[in-house]
Design a protein around this motif. Sequence first.
Motif, PDB file in Angstrom:
ATOM      1  N   SER A   2     -11.880  -2.121 -18.903  1.00 35.27           N
ATOM      2  CA  SER A   2     -11.991  -0.991 -17.802  1.00 35.27           C
ATOM      3  C   SER A   2     -11.795  -1.951 -16.440  1.00 35.27           C
ATOM      4  CB  SER A   2     -13.697  -0.575 -17.818  1.00 35.27           C
ATOM      5  OG  SER A   2     -14.572  -1.771 -17.556  1.00 35.27           O
ATOM      6  N   GLU A   3     -11.632  -0.851 -15.447  1.00 36.32           N
ATOM      7  CA  GLU A   3     -11.505  -1.320 -14.311  1.00 36.32           C
ATOM      8  C   GLU A   3     -12.312  -0.869 -13.099  1.00 36.32           C
ATOM      9  OE1 GLU A   3      -7.155  -0.573 -12.719  1.00 36.32           O
ATOM     10  OE2 GLU A   3      -6.347  -1.918 -14.299  1.00 36.32           O
ATOM     11  N   ARG A   4     -12.392  -1.682 -12.240  1.00 39.41           N
ATOM     12  CA  ARG A   4     -13.426  -1.497 -11.075  1.00 39.41           C
ATOM     13  C   ARG A   4     -12.548  -0.631  -9.990  1.00 39.41           C
ATOM     14  NH1 ARG A   4     -15.321  -7.322  -9.536  1.00 39.41           N
ATOM     15  NH2 ARG A   4     -16.268  -8.037 -11.523  1.00 39.41           N
ATOM     16  N   PRO A   5     -13.338   0.171  -9.158  1.00 37.73           N
ATOM     17  CA  PRO A   5     -12.673   0.968  -8.269  1.00 37.73           C
ATOM     18  C   PRO A   5     -11.791  -0.053  -7.202  1.00 37.73           C
ATOM     19  CG  PRO A   5     -15.022   1.693  -8.341  1.00 37.73           C
ATOM     20  CD  PRO A   5     -14.762   0.679  -9.023  1.00 37.73           C
ATOM     21  N   GLY A   6     -10.544   0.298  -6.965  1.00 32.70           N
ATOM     22  CA  GLY A   6      -9.655  -0.464  -6.278  1.00 32.70           C
ATOM     23  C   GLY A   6      -8.578  -1.227  -7.125  1.00 32.70           C
ATOM     24  N   SER A 297      -8.203  -5.290   3.476  1.00 31.15           N
ATOM     25  CA  SER A 297      -8.262  -4.558   4.808  1.00 31.15           C
ATOM     26  C   SER A 297      -9.493  -3.609   4.643  1.00 31.15           C
ATOM     27  CB  SER A 297      -6.959  -3.461   4.542  1.00 31.15           C
ATOM     28  OG  SER A 297      -7.036  -2.705   5.564  1.00 31.15           O
ATOM     29  N   PRO A 298      -9.919  -3.335   5.812  1.00 26.79           N
ATOM     30  CA  PRO A 298     -11.052  -2.361   6.114  1.00 26.79           C
ATOM     31  C   PRO A 298     -10.756  -0.963   5.925  1.00 26.79           C
ATOM     32  CG  PRO A 298     -10.257  -3.150   8.330  1.00 26.79           C
ATOM     33  CD  PRO A 298      -9.447  -3.854   7.380  1.00 26.79           C
ATOM     34  N   ALA A 299      -9.239  -0.789   5.842  1.00 25.39           N
ATOM     35  CA  ALA A 299      -8.941   0.731   5.493  1.00 25.39           C
ATOM     36  C   ALA A 299      -7.992   0.781   4.157  1.00 25.39           C
ATOM     37  CB  ALA A 299      -7.919   1.033   6.685  1.00 25.39           C
ATOM     38  N   GLU A 300      -8.549   0.283   3.137  1.00 25.95           N
ATOM     39  CA  GLU A 300      -7.944   0.210   1.847  1.00 25.95           C
ATOM     40  C   GLU A 300      -7.561   1.530   1.380  1.00 25.95           C
ATOM     41  OE1 GLU A 300     -10.181  -2.333  -0.732  1.00 25.95           O
ATOM     42  OE2 GLU A 300      -9.430  -4.212   0.232  1.00 25.95           O
ATOM     43  N   GLY A 301      -8.113   2.651   1.864  1.00 27.40           N
ATOM     44  CA  GLY A 301      -7.668   3.870   1.127  1.00 27.40           C
ATOM     45  C   GLY A 301      -6.413   4.480   1.791  1.00 27.40           C
ATOM     46  N   LEU A 302      -5.924   3.626   2.863  1.00 28.68           N
ATOM     47  CA  LEU A 302      -4.425   3.972   3.288  1.00 28.68           C
ATOM     48  C   LEU A 302      -3.495   2.909   2.799  1.00 28.68           C
ATOM     49  CD1 LEU A 302      -2.582   5.568   5.341  1.00 28.68           C
ATOM     50  CD2 LEU A 302      -3.149   3.961   7.131  1.00 28.68           C
ATOM     51  N   SER A 303      -2.773   3.514   2.062  1.00 28.40           N
ATOM     52  CA  SER A 303      -1.604   2.610   1.087  1.00 28.40           C
ATOM     53  C   SER A 303      -0.479   2.097   2.159  1.00 28.40           C
ATOM     54  CB  SER A 303      -1.145   3.526   0.033  1.00 28.40           C
ATOM     55  OG  SER A 303      -0.079   4.609   0.464  1.00 28.40           O
ATOM     56  N   ALA A 304       0.143   1.169   1.558  1.00 26.14           N
ATOM     57  CA  ALA A 304       1.269   0.348   2.399  1.00 26.14           C
ATOM     58  C   ALA A 304       2.017   1.370   2.456  1.00 26.14           C
ATOM     59  CB  ALA A 304       1.798  -0.532   1.709  1.00 26.14           C
ATOM     60  N   ALA A 305       2.428   2.346   1.715  1.00 23.65           N
ATOM     61  CA  ALA A 305       3.595   3.431   1.655  1.00 23.65           C
ATOM     62  C   ALA A 305       3.368   4.327   2.632  1.00 23.65           C
ATOM     63  CB  ALA A 305       3.868   3.987   0.232  1.00 23.65           C
ATOM     64  N   ARG A 306       2.197   5.001   2.603  1.00 20.39           N
ATOM     65  CA  ARG A 306       1.686   6.029   3.541  1.00 20.39           C
ATOM     66  C   ARG A 306       1.576   5.196   4.923  1.00 20.39           C
ATOM     67  NH1 ARG A 306      -3.807   7.758   1.841  1.00 20.39           N
ATOM     68  NH2 ARG A 306      -3.611   9.150   3.754  1.00 20.39           N
ATOM     69  N   SER A 307       1.217   4.148   5.141  1.00 23.52           N
ATOM     70  CA  SER A 307       0.926   3.619   6.513  1.00 23.52           C
ATOM     71  C   SER A 307       2.444   3.519   7.246  1.00 23.52           C
ATOM     72  CB  SER A 307       0.322   2.160   6.444  1.00 23.52           C
ATOM     73  OG  SER A 307       0.155   1.596   7.499  1.00 23.52           O
ATOM     74  N   ALA A 308       3.300   2.897   6.322  1.00 19.39           N
ATOM     75  CA  ALA A 308       4.750   2.563   6.692  1.00 19.39           C
ATOM     76  C   ALA A 308       5.437   3.730   7.010  1.00 19.39           C
ATOM     77  CB  ALA A 308       5.407   1.907   5.690  1.00 19.39           C
ATOM     78  N   VAL A 326       0.125  -1.470  14.880  1.00 21.57           N
ATOM     79  CA  VAL A 326      -1.104  -1.423  14.080  1.00 21.57           C
ATOM     80  C   VAL A 326      -0.980  -0.809  12.750  1.00 21.57           C
ATOM     81  CG1 VAL A 326      -3.497  -0.449  13.674  1.00 21.57           C
ATOM     82  CG2 VAL A 326      -2.725  -1.275  15.842  1.00 21.57           C
ATOM     83  N   LEU A 327      -0.384   0.176  12.500  1.00 18.71           N
ATOM     84  CA  LEU A 327       0.309   0.946  11.296  1.00 18.71           C
ATOM     85  C   LEU A 327       1.257  -0.293  10.408  1.00 18.71           C
ATOM     86  CD1 LEU A 327       0.719   4.415  12.080  1.00 18.71           C
ATOM     87  CD2 LEU A 327      -1.123   3.567  10.492  1.00 18.71           C
ATOM     88  N   ARG A 328       1.995  -0.935  11.214  1.00 17.26           N
ATOM     89  CA  ARG A 328       2.883  -2.054  10.586  1.00 17.26           C
ATOM     90  C   ARG A 328       2.221  -3.197  10.187  1.00 17.26           C
ATOM     91  NH1 ARG A 328       7.522   0.308   9.020  1.00 17.26           N
ATOM     92  NH2 ARG A 328       8.568   1.439  10.540  1.00 17.26           N
ATOM     93  N   LEU A 329       1.114  -3.478  11.008  1.00 20.26           N
ATOM     94  CA  LEU A 329       0.314  -4.762  10.460  1.00 20.26           C
ATOM     95  C   LEU A 329      -0.605  -4.199   9.331  1.00 20.26           C
ATOM     96  CD1 LEU A 329      -0.723  -7.470  11.730  1.00 20.26           C
ATOM     97  CD2 LEU A 329      -2.488  -6.294  12.910  1.00 20.26           C
ATOM     98  N   HIS A 330      -1.117  -3.020   9.422  1.00 19.09           N
ATOM     99  CA  HIS A 330      -1.708  -2.567   7.984  1.00 19.09           C
ATOM    100  C   HIS A 330      -0.787  -2.862   6.926  1.00 19.09           C
ATOM    101  CE1 HIS A 330      -4.751  -0.573   5.755  1.00 19.09           C
ATOM    102  NE2 HIS A 330      -3.770   0.303   5.178  1.00 19.09           N
ATOM    103  N   THR A 331       0.382  -2.335   7.225  1.00 15.87           N
ATOM    104  CA  THR A 331       1.281  -2.156   5.983  1.00 15.87           C
ATOM    105  C   THR A 331       1.390  -3.661   5.263  1.00 15.87           C
ATOM    106  OG1 THR A 331       2.552  -0.332   7.003  1.00 15.87           O
ATOM    107  CG2 THR A 331       3.646  -1.599   5.391  1.00 15.87           C
ATOM    108  N   GLY A 332       1.647  -4.655   6.041  1.00 16.10           N
ATOM    109  CA  GLY A 332       2.051  -5.999   5.719  1.00 16.10           C
ATOM    110  C   GLY A 332       0.671  -6.541   5.135  1.00 16.10           C
ATOM    111  N   ARG A 333      -0.612  -6.219   5.600  1.00 16.75           N
ATOM    112  CA  ARG A 333      -1.646  -6.677   5.125  1.00 16.75           C
ATOM    113  C   ARG A 333      -1.807  -6.051   3.533  1.00 16.75           C
ATOM    114  NH1 ARG A 333      -5.729  -9.732   7.153  1.00 16.75           N
ATOM    115  NH2 ARG A 333      -7.712  -9.498   6.256  1.00 16.75           N
TER     116      ARG A 333
END
Length: 382
Positions: A2-6, A297-308, A326-333
Motif C-alpha cells: 500500500s501507499e500513503r498519501p503523497g 514543499s508547503p504546497a505539495e498539492g500544486l504539481s510541478a507541471a501546473r506550477s510551471a 515564486v511559481l518557478r521556484l516551487h516548480t524546481g522544488r
Amino acid sequence: MSERPGGHRDVPVLDLDAIIDDPGTRIIVCCGSGGVGKTTTAAALGLRAAERGRAAVVLTVDPARRLAQSMGLTELDNVPRPVEDVTGDGTLHAMMLDMKRTFDEIIEAHADPERARQILTNPFYQSLSSSFSGTQEYMAMEKLGQLRRSGEWDLIIVDTPPSRSALDFLDAPERLGRFLDGRLIRVLTAPAKAGGRSAFKLFNAGFGLIAGAMTKLLGAQVLKDLQTFVSALDAVFGGFRARAEQTYRLLQAPGTAFVVVAAPERDAMREASYFVERLAEERMPLAGVVINRVHRSPAEGLSAARSAAAAEELESRGGHDLAAAVLRLHTGRMQLAAREHREREHFVTAHPTVPVAEVPAMWEDVHDLEGLRQVGKLLAAQ
C-alpha cells in the motif's frame, strides 16, 4: 504494497526514541558515505539520548570540527569531554579520535617503559601509526572497546570514518592482522620468536641474501629501523587482534544498533543499499536507515507541471514577475522532491523490511545545541 498519501510506500518506520530509551541499547553505530549528515545525526542522537536520561558519549572519527562547534567545545581530542547546557537527567560527553594518540596509548599500556620508548621513537612505527591503510578504522574499533570496557557510559554513539567504504572499520582488524601475519613480518620477527643468540645465527645464515638485497633496496638504517620495530611486535601487538575480535563480537551483540545514514541522492542511496546488505552478511544488528535533507514543499498539492504552466501564463501577461518567480521556484522544488522520491522508492523496493526515518532539509547548517535538538526532534517525529 500500500501507499500513503503523497505516493510514499507504507514502509516500517524507524523509531529512534524507542532505541535510545531502551537501556539494553549500549552502542549505536552511525555509518554511511561522506557528506550525508552522519556526524550531525550521531551528535543529535547523543544529545537527545542524554536529555532523555542516558549517560551518553559520542565518538567521532571525522576530522571535521563541526561536531565540536555544535556542542560548544573549542576542540575535541582523545579524551571524552563533558558537553554543557544539556537539559534533563542524563549526561553527554564527546570526543574526536586522535588516531596516533590512541596507537601510542596502546604501546604505553602493553610494553615496558624502555620498549615503549624504542617503539614510539621508531621511524617505521611513526609512519605506520599515522598513515597505514586501515589504522584510523582500527583505532576507532580500539577506542570503542576502551569506552565500553570503562563502564562510564551506558550509551556509546560512534560516527564512523568518512572513508570510501564506510564499512572499512569492519575490515580493519583483519587488514591489520594480514599485515602482522605477512611473510616479510614473519621473516623479520623470526629471530625474536626463536629466541637467543644462536637463533640469530641461524636466522642470519638463511636471511643473508634477503637482508643484503633489502639493505641495497631500503638502506641499512631503514632496514635496522624496520627490524627494531618488528622485534617488538610479539610483545606489544599480540593483543591487537584479540581485542579487535572482541570488539567485533560486541558489534554483533543485541545491545548494538547500526543506523545507516543517507541522503536522497542516487550515489548515497546506492551506498546505503550496500551497507544494509553488508551488515546482513556480517550479522550486524541493523536498526534502520535515516534519510537526511529530504526536500518538501508547503504546497505539495500544486504539481510541478501546473506550477510551471501557471508561471508561463503569468509571464505571458506581463507585470507578474514576482508571482511567476515564486511559481518557478516551487516548480524546481517539486521536481527535486520527485527525484528524491524516486531514489527512496528504489531503496524501499530493494529493502522493503528495513525501517526508515526521513529528516526534512533544514534552512541552515547545524552549528549549536539548539540546532542539534531540532534535528533530534525531526529524527523522532516520524
